[in-house]
Write a protein that holds these residues in place. Sequence first.
Motif, PDB file in Angstrom:
ATOM      1  N   VAL A 135      -4.242  -6.305  -3.569  1.00 45.71           N
ATOM      2  CA  VAL A 135      -4.607  -7.369  -2.636  1.00 45.71           C
ATOM      3  C   VAL A 135      -3.448  -8.345  -2.528  1.00 45.71           C
ATOM      4  O   VAL A 135      -2.917  -8.798  -3.545  1.00 45.71           O
ATOM      5  N   THR A 136      -3.070  -8.647  -1.303  1.00 45.33           N
ATOM      6  CA  THR A 136      -2.039  -9.647  -1.064  1.00 45.33           C
ATOM      7  C   THR A 136      -2.646 -10.740  -0.203  1.00 45.33           C
ATOM      8  O   THR A 136      -3.311 -10.446   0.793  1.00 45.33           O
ATOM      9  N   LEU A 137      -2.435 -11.975  -0.583  1.00 45.60           N
ATOM     10  CA  LEU A 137      -2.947 -13.104   0.192  1.00 45.60           C
ATOM     11  C   LEU A 137      -2.030 -13.347   1.383  1.00 45.60           C
ATOM     12  O   LEU A 137      -0.807 -13.237   1.262  1.00 45.60           O
ATOM     13  N   ASP A 138      -2.628 -13.685   2.528  1.00 46.44           N
ATOM     14  CA  ASP A 138      -1.797 -14.048   3.670  1.00 46.44           C
ATOM     15  C   ASP A 138      -1.346 -15.500   3.510  1.00 46.44           C
ATOM     16  O   ASP A 138      -1.653 -16.155   2.510  1.00 46.44           O
ATOM     17  N   GLY A 139      -0.618 -16.012   4.456  1.00 44.91           N
ATOM     18  CA  GLY A 139      -0.074 -17.367   4.383  1.00 44.91           C
ATOM     19  C   GLY A 139      -1.127 -18.454   4.279  1.00 44.91           C
ATOM     20  O   GLY A 139      -0.845 -19.567   3.828  1.00 44.91           O
ATOM     21  N   ASN A 140      -2.366 -18.134   4.678  1.00 44.69           N
ATOM     22  CA  ASN A 140      -3.457 -19.102   4.613  1.00 44.69           C
ATOM     23  C   ASN A 140      -4.328 -18.928   3.369  1.00 44.69           C
ATOM     24  O   ASN A 140      -5.336 -19.612   3.223  1.00 44.69           O
ATOM     25  N   GLY A 141      -3.971 -17.987   2.507  1.00 48.71           N
ATOM     26  CA  GLY A 141      -4.758 -17.762   1.292  1.00 48.71           C
ATOM     27  C   GLY A 141      -5.935 -16.825   1.498  1.00 48.71           C
ATOM     28  O   GLY A 141      -6.826 -16.740   0.658  1.00 48.71           O
ATOM     29  N   ARG A 142      -5.926 -16.100   2.621  1.00 48.75           N
ATOM     30  CA  ARG A 142      -7.005 -15.149   2.897  1.00 48.75           C
ATOM     31  C   ARG A 142      -6.618 -13.758   2.415  1.00 48.75           C
ATOM     32  O   ARG A 142      -5.443 -13.419   2.330  1.00 48.75           O
ATOM     33  N   PHE A 143      -7.649 -12.953   2.161  1.00 48.08           N
ATOM     34  CA  PHE A 143      -7.435 -11.554   1.820  1.00 48.08           C
ATOM     35  C   PHE A 143      -8.593 -10.743   2.364  1.00 48.08           C
ATOM     36  O   PHE A 143      -9.674 -11.266   2.602  1.00 48.08           O
ATOM     37  N   LEU A 144      -8.324  -9.462   2.554  1.00 50.30           N
ATOM     38  CA  LEU A 144      -9.330  -8.561   3.103  1.00 50.30           C
ATOM     39  C   LEU A 144     -10.089  -7.891   1.971  1.00 50.30           C
ATOM     40  O   LEU A 144      -9.485  -7.343   1.046  1.00 50.30           O
ATOM     41  N   VAL A 145     -11.420  -7.936   2.054  1.00 47.08           N
ATOM     42  CA  VAL A 145     -12.271  -7.226   1.107  1.00 47.08           C
ATOM     43  C   VAL A 145     -12.798  -6.000   1.846  1.00 47.08           C
ATOM     44  O   VAL A 145     -13.525  -6.141   2.829  1.00 47.08           O
ATOM     45  N   PRO A 146     -12.399  -4.799   1.414  1.00 47.94           N
ATOM     46  CA  PRO A 146     -12.883  -3.609   2.110  1.00 47.94           C
ATOM     47  C   PRO A 146     -14.414  -3.583   2.181  1.00 47.94           C
ATOM     48  O   PRO A 146     -15.104  -3.992   1.240  1.00 47.94           O
ATOM     49  N   LYS A 147     -14.919  -3.079   3.284  1.00 48.68           N
ATOM     50  CA  LYS A 147     -16.367  -3.063   3.505  1.00 48.68           C
ATOM     51  C   LYS A 147     -17.119  -2.335   2.395  1.00 48.68           C
ATOM     52  O   LYS A 147     -18.202  -2.734   2.010  1.00 48.68           O
ATOM     53  N   ARG A 148     -16.540  -1.267   1.853  1.00 49.12           N
ATOM     54  CA  ARG A 148     -17.240  -0.533   0.789  1.00 49.12           C
ATOM     55  C   ARG A 148     -17.432  -1.417  -0.448  1.00 49.12           C
ATOM     56  O   ARG A 148     -18.445  -1.323  -1.125  1.00 49.12           O
ATOM     57  N   TYR A 149     -16.485  -2.299  -0.731  1.00 42.72           N
ATOM     58  CA  TYR A 149     -16.646  -3.212  -1.863  1.00 42.72           C
ATOM     59  C   TYR A 149     -17.753  -4.227  -1.579  1.00 42.72           C
ATOM     60  O   TYR A 149     -18.568  -4.520  -2.447  1.00 42.72           O
ATOM     61  N   LEU A 150     -17.751  -4.755  -0.362  1.00 43.06           N
ATOM     62  CA  LEU A 150     -18.797  -5.713   0.001  1.00 43.06           C
ATOM     63  C   LEU A 150     -20.168  -5.064  -0.110  1.00 43.06           C
ATOM     64  O   LEU A 150     -21.115  -5.673  -0.615  1.00 43.06           O
ATOM     65  N   GLN A 151     -20.273  -3.815   0.333  1.00 41.24           N
ATOM     66  CA  GLN A 151     -21.553  -3.106   0.260  1.00 41.24           C
ATOM     67  C   GLN A 151     -21.952  -2.839  -1.194  1.00 41.24           C
ATOM     68  O   GLN A 151     -23.104  -3.049  -1.570  1.00 41.24           O
ATOM     69  N   MET A 152     -21.015  -2.367  -2.016  1.00 39.84           N
ATOM     70  CA  MET A 152     -21.332  -2.071  -3.420  1.00 39.84           C
ATOM     71  C   MET A 152     -21.776  -3.326  -4.169  1.00 39.84           C
ATOM     72  O   MET A 152     -22.654  -3.255  -5.021  1.00 39.84           O
ATOM     73  N   ALA A 153     -21.175  -4.459  -3.839  1.00 41.55           N
ATOM     74  CA  ALA A 153     -21.516  -5.707  -4.519  1.00 41.55           C
ATOM     75  C   ALA A 153     -22.676  -6.434  -3.839  1.00 41.55           C
ATOM     76  O   ALA A 153     -23.161  -7.442  -4.361  1.00 41.55           O
ATOM     77  N   GLY A 154     -23.117  -5.942  -2.685  1.00 33.29           N
ATOM     78  CA  GLY A 154     -24.214  -6.584  -1.964  1.00 33.29           C
ATOM     79  C   GLY A 154     -23.828  -7.939  -1.393  1.00 33.29           C
ATOM     80  O   GLY A 154     -24.666  -8.821  -1.230  1.00 33.29           O
TER      81      GLY A 154
END
Length: 154
Positions: A86-105
Amino acid sequence: MRFLGNIEAKVDAKGRSFLPAVFRKVLQASGEESLVMRMDPHQKCIVLYPESVWDAEMDTMESRLERWNRAEQQIYRQFVSMAELVTLDGNGRFLVPKRYLQMAGIGQQVRFIGVRNTIEMWNLEELESQFIEPKAFSELFGKMMSEDNTSTSE
Protein backbone atom coordinates in the motif's frame (compact mmCIF):
# COMPACT_ATOMS: atom_id res chain seq x y z
CA MET A 1 7.37 2.72 16.42
CA ARG A 2 4.02 2.54 18.17
CA PHE A 3 0.62 3.56 16.93
CA LEU A 4 -1.93 4.91 19.35
CA GLY A 5 -5.46 5.90 18.53
CA ASN A 6 -9.04 4.86 17.85
CA ILE A 7 -10.27 6.88 14.90
CA GLU A 8 -13.43 6.58 12.84
CA ALA A 9 -13.13 7.31 9.11
CA LYS A 10 -14.92 6.72 5.82
CA VAL A 11 -14.30 4.59 2.78
CA ASP A 12 -15.39 6.18 -0.49
CA ALA A 13 -17.24 4.46 -3.34
CA LYS A 14 -13.92 3.54 -5.02
CA GLY A 15 -12.64 1.86 -1.85
CA ARG A 16 -10.26 4.63 -0.83
CA SER A 17 -9.73 5.80 2.72
CA PHE A 18 -7.58 8.41 4.41
CA LEU A 19 -5.02 7.06 6.82
CA PRO A 20 -5.64 9.14 9.96
CA ALA A 21 -3.12 11.96 10.35
CA VAL A 22 -1.94 10.73 13.75
CA PHE A 23 -0.80 7.47 12.12
CA ARG A 24 0.72 9.24 9.10
CA LYS A 25 2.85 11.34 11.46
CA VAL A 26 4.24 8.21 13.14
CA LEU A 27 5.07 6.73 9.73
CA GLN A 28 6.76 9.92 8.55
CA ALA A 29 8.76 10.27 11.78
CA SER A 30 9.98 6.70 11.28
CA GLY A 31 10.91 7.29 7.64
CA GLU A 32 8.35 4.75 6.41
CA GLU A 33 6.89 5.24 2.95
CA SER A 34 4.85 2.09 2.40
CA LEU A 35 2.51 -0.20 4.26
CA VAL A 36 1.65 -3.85 3.78
CA MET A 37 -2.04 -4.76 4.06
CA ARG A 38 -3.25 -8.19 5.12
CA MET A 39 -6.32 -9.72 6.71
CA ASP A 40 -5.68 -10.71 10.32
CA PRO A 41 -5.36 -14.51 10.51
CA HIS A 42 -7.43 -14.67 13.74
CA GLN A 43 -9.95 -11.82 13.58
CA LYS A 44 -12.20 -10.16 11.02
CA CYS A 45 -10.07 -7.06 10.49
CA ILE A 46 -7.47 -5.67 8.09
CA VAL A 47 -3.97 -5.08 9.45
CA LEU A 48 -1.62 -2.42 8.05
CA TYR A 49 2.06 -3.08 8.74
CA PRO A 50 4.74 -0.47 8.11
CA GLU A 51 7.02 -2.11 5.54
CA SER A 52 9.93 -2.48 8.01
CA VAL A 53 7.62 -4.18 10.53
CA TRP A 54 6.31 -6.53 7.84
CA ASP A 55 9.87 -7.39 6.81
CA ALA A 56 10.80 -8.20 10.43
CA GLU A 57 7.65 -10.35 10.79
CA MET A 58 8.55 -12.21 7.59
CA ASP A 59 12.11 -12.78 8.85
CA THR A 60 10.72 -14.24 12.08
CA MET A 61 8.22 -16.44 10.26
CA GLU A 62 10.81 -17.68 7.76
CA SER A 63 13.24 -18.55 10.56
CA ARG A 64 10.59 -20.80 12.13
CA LEU A 65 9.62 -22.61 8.94
CA GLU A 66 11.10 -25.86 7.78
CA ARG A 67 11.93 -25.17 4.14
CA TRP A 68 11.15 -28.71 3.01
CA ASN A 69 8.00 -29.23 5.09
CA ARG A 70 5.09 -29.13 2.66
CA ALA A 71 2.43 -28.10 5.21
CA GLU A 72 4.57 -25.25 6.55
CA GLN A 73 5.29 -24.02 3.04
CA GLN A 74 1.57 -24.06 2.25
CA ILE A 75 0.85 -22.02 5.38
CA TYR A 76 3.59 -19.54 4.47
CA ARG A 77 2.40 -19.29 0.85
CA GLN A 78 -1.20 -18.70 1.94
CA PHE A 79 -0.11 -16.08 4.47
CA VAL A 80 1.97 -14.04 2.03
CA SER A 81 -0.45 -14.44 -0.88
CA MET A 82 -2.98 -12.38 1.07
CA ALA A 83 -0.62 -9.41 1.45
CA GLU A 84 -0.73 -6.22 -0.63
CA LEU A 85 1.71 -3.31 -0.78
CA VAL A 86 0.00 0.00 0.00
CA THR A 87 1.30 3.42 -0.95
CA LEU A 88 -0.36 6.59 0.29
CA ASP A 89 -1.12 9.27 -2.27
CA GLY A 90 -0.21 12.92 -1.69
CA ASN A 91 -3.40 13.41 0.34
CA GLY A 92 -2.81 10.42 2.63
CA ARG A 93 -5.36 8.21 0.87
CA PHE A 94 -4.94 4.58 -0.07
CA LEU A 95 -6.99 2.02 -1.92
CA VAL A 96 -8.48 -0.91 0.00
CA PRO A 97 -9.24 -3.71 -2.46
CA LYS A 98 -12.91 -4.66 -2.49
CA ARG A 99 -12.16 -8.26 -1.45
CA TYR A 100 -10.54 -6.97 1.76
CA LEU A 101 -13.51 -4.72 2.50
CA GLN A 102 -15.84 -7.68 1.96
CA MET A 103 -13.78 -10.09 4.10
CA ALA A 104 -13.67 -7.56 6.94
CA GLY A 105 -17.33 -6.56 6.50
CA ILE A 106 -16.35 -2.89 6.11
CA GLY A 107 -18.81 -0.59 4.37
CA GLN A 108 -18.56 3.19 4.28
CA GLN A 109 -17.52 3.49 7.93
CA VAL A 110 -14.24 2.14 9.24
CA ARG A 111 -12.48 2.34 12.59
CA PHE A 112 -8.68 2.55 12.68
CA ILE A 113 -7.04 1.24 15.85
CA GLY A 114 -3.35 1.62 16.63
CA VAL A 115 -2.12 -1.72 18.02
CA ARG A 116 1.57 -1.84 18.90
CA ASN A 117 3.47 -1.36 15.65
CA THR A 118 0.49 -1.99 13.34
CA ILE A 119 -2.80 -0.33 12.44
CA GLU A 120 -6.03 -2.33 12.37
CA MET A 121 -9.08 -1.48 10.26
CA TRP A 122 -12.44 -2.66 11.61
CA ASN A 123 -16.12 -2.71 10.78
CA LEU A 124 -17.63 -0.69 13.66
CA GLU A 125 -19.98 -3.42 14.88
CA GLU A 126 -17.37 -6.16 14.59
CA LEU A 127 -14.92 -4.12 16.66
CA GLU A 128 -17.44 -3.61 19.47
CA SER A 129 -17.91 -7.39 19.71
CA GLN A 130 -14.16 -7.77 20.34
CA PHE A 131 -14.15 -5.74 23.55
CA ILE A 132 -14.61 -7.22 27.00
CA GLU A 133 -17.22 -5.88 29.43
CA PRO A 134 -15.52 -3.21 31.64
CA LYS A 135 -15.63 -5.15 34.93
CA ALA A 136 -14.25 -8.34 33.36
CA PHE A 137 -11.61 -6.25 31.57
CA SER A 138 -10.52 -4.72 34.86
CA GLU A 139 -10.18 -8.11 36.51
CA LEU A 140 -8.35 -9.73 33.61
CA PHE A 141 -6.08 -6.73 33.15
CA GLY A 142 -5.18 -6.72 36.84
CA LYS A 143 -4.40 -10.43 36.72
CA MET A 144 -2.35 -10.10 33.55
CA MET A 145 -0.30 -7.23 34.98
CA SER A 146 0.19 -8.72 38.43
CA GLU A 147 3.65 -9.67 39.62
CA ASP A 148 2.63 -13.35 39.70
CA ASN A 149 2.10 -13.28 35.92
CA THR A 150 5.37 -11.61 34.92
CA SER A 151 8.41 -13.55 33.90
CA THR A 152 11.89 -12.40 34.77
CA SER A 153 14.92 -12.87 32.62
CA GLU A 154 18.40 -13.05 34.05
